[in-house]
Design a protein around this motif. Sequence first.
Motif, short mmCIF file in Angstrom:
data_model
loop_
_atom_site.label_atom_id
_atom_site.label_comp_id
_atom_site.label_asym_id
_atom_site.label_seq_id
_atom_site.Cartn_x
_atom_site.Cartn_y
_atom_site.Cartn_z
N ILE A 141 0.85 -1.21 0.00
CA ILE A 141 0.00 0.00 0.00
C ILE A 141 0.88 1.25 0.00
N THR A 142 1.94 1.23 0.80
CA THR A 142 2.85 2.38 0.85
C THR A 142 3.53 2.59 -0.51
N GLY A 143 3.94 1.50 -1.12
CA GLY A 143 4.62 1.58 -2.43
C GLY A 143 3.73 2.18 -3.50
N PHE A 144 2.47 1.75 -3.54
CA PHE A 144 1.55 2.28 -4.56
C PHE A 144 1.14 3.71 -4.24
N ALA A 145 1.08 4.05 -2.94
CA ALA A 145 0.69 5.43 -2.57
C ALA A 145 1.73 6.45 -3.02
N ALA A 146 2.95 5.97 -3.30
CA ALA A 146 4.00 6.89 -3.76
C ALA A 146 3.78 7.28 -5.23
N ILE A 147 2.96 6.51 -5.93
CA ILE A 147 2.72 6.79 -7.35
C ILE A 147 1.53 7.75 -7.48
N GLY A 148 1.80 8.94 -7.96
CA GLY A 148 0.76 9.97 -8.03
C GLY A 148 0.56 10.64 -6.69
N ALA A 149 1.56 10.51 -5.80
CA ALA A 149 1.44 11.10 -4.46
C ALA A 149 1.30 12.62 -4.55
N THR A 150 0.44 13.19 -3.71
CA THR A 150 0.28 14.65 -3.66
C THR A 150 0.98 15.19 -2.41
N ASP A 151 1.25 16.48 -2.40
CA ASP A 151 2.01 17.09 -1.30
C ASP A 151 1.33 16.93 0.05
N ASP A 152 0.00 16.82 0.03
CA ASP A 152 -0.73 16.74 1.29
C ASP A 152 -0.92 15.30 1.77
N GLY A 153 -0.17 14.36 1.18
CA GLY A 153 -0.24 12.98 1.66
C GLY A 153 -1.26 12.12 0.94
#
Length: 408
Positions: free
Chosen positions: A8-20
Amino acid sequence: MTELRNLITGFAAIGATDDGGVCRLAATASDKQARDLFLREIGNRGLVPRIDGIGNMFGVAIIEPGSNDVVITGSHLDSQPTGGRYDGAYGVLAGLLAVEEVRERCLANPGAARRNLAVANWTNEEGARFQPSLTGSSVFAGSLSLQDAYACTDGDGVTLGAALAAIGYRGVTPLEYRPVRYVELHVEQGDRLEQVSGDVAAVSGAWMTRKISVVFEGDYSHTGPMPMALRRDALRAAARAIEALYVEVARENAGAHASAARISVYPNSPNVVAGQARVWFEIRHEDEAVVVAISDRFLERIEREAREIGVGISIAADEKRSASSLDRDGVEMVRSVARDLGLKIETFKTITGHDALAIQKCVPASLIFVPSEGGLSHNPREFTTQDALDKGYAVLAETLWRMVTARE
Ligand SMILES: [Zn+2]
C-alpha cells in the motif's frame, strides 16, 4: 501484515500529492506507472498476466488446470484528484496477496481446489477523468460496449480509447476463463462500521443514485452597467438550485444524501454575467421512491425559481442507478467466515458505487467493507488502521478459499 502495508505504501507513492494523498486519474502517466508496478507484482508471484481491450488487468493463479472456471477478486488502482491511499488500492493489493495465499493453501491440500483464482484491477472505476464511472467492470459485465467505453472523453476531448492506447494498456489478452464469482474488499468510505465498532461489513446491496446534470441558460452582459432587474444570471439560478437541493433533502427528512459537487460556468469571466452554468447533482437513498420524490420536487422547484429570474433550465443528463442487491449466498458466506474468525460483522447497503455492483450484472458478486476512520474518503486524510486492514484481508482470503474449494 507487513507485506500488505509495504505494498500500500509503495503504490501510494505513485501519483502522491504534497498533502499525503494520491492523484492517479485513469489512463494517465501515473496510472500507467501503477499498472506497470502491478504487472511486475503479478509476475513476481508467478501469476499469469492478462489485459483485456478496456485495460482491465488480471493476475491468474491456475490452481485447478482441469477447470475453466475462475473466482475473481479485485478493485481499482485509479483515484479521485483528492484521493487517499486505500480507496481501491487496498482491494487490489489485498487481493493480490490473498490469491497467492490461497494458491499456497491449495498446493498444500492437493485435490481441494475446484476452480481457478484471479486478481483484477478494473479500469476507470472512479469516473473522475472519464464518465461514466465503473467503466472497465461494466464492459467486462457486458452492460457497456467496448466502443462506447472507448468513446468516453475527458475534459480536454481525449477519448478513453486513445488514452489507454497512449499508455499501452489497450490489451489483447482477455481473461480466457469463465468467471463464476467475484469478491471485492474495500474501505467503507462512511462511518457506519465505526459507529458500531464493527470489524467488517458484508454489503447486501446498494442505494439508488440519481445523477442529474442541469444546464442553466441566462444571458451574457457586462457585470457593471446592466441594471440588476434585467440581469439573466445563470450562476445565480445555479446557486439557488444548489441551496434548494439541501432544503428539499432536509424537508423529506428520510436520510437521503445529496450533493452538487461540480459546476461549469460560461464564460467564467469576472466581468461577464454568467450566461450559462451547468451543475452536476446527485441524490441517493436506499428507497427508490424517496429518490424519485425528492428529485422530482427539486427539479420542479429549480425550474420555477430560475424562471423567476429570467433563466431557463434543461436536463443535460439524467442517470438513474437503481437500488440493487448483491448475491445473497455471498453475503451469507462472508458473514460465516467473519464469525468463524471471531470478528464483529455488520450487514448493510453501500451508499457508494463499486465495481462489485457492475460485476453483479453477470456474475454473483460480494463486497466486504472495513472501517474508514471518521468516515472520510476521497480525501488525502483517508485512513484505516493496519489492524482493520488485516482483519479485512483475513476475511477475504478465507472467503476466496471457500469459494475456490466449494463443491457446488
Ligand atoms: Zn473505490
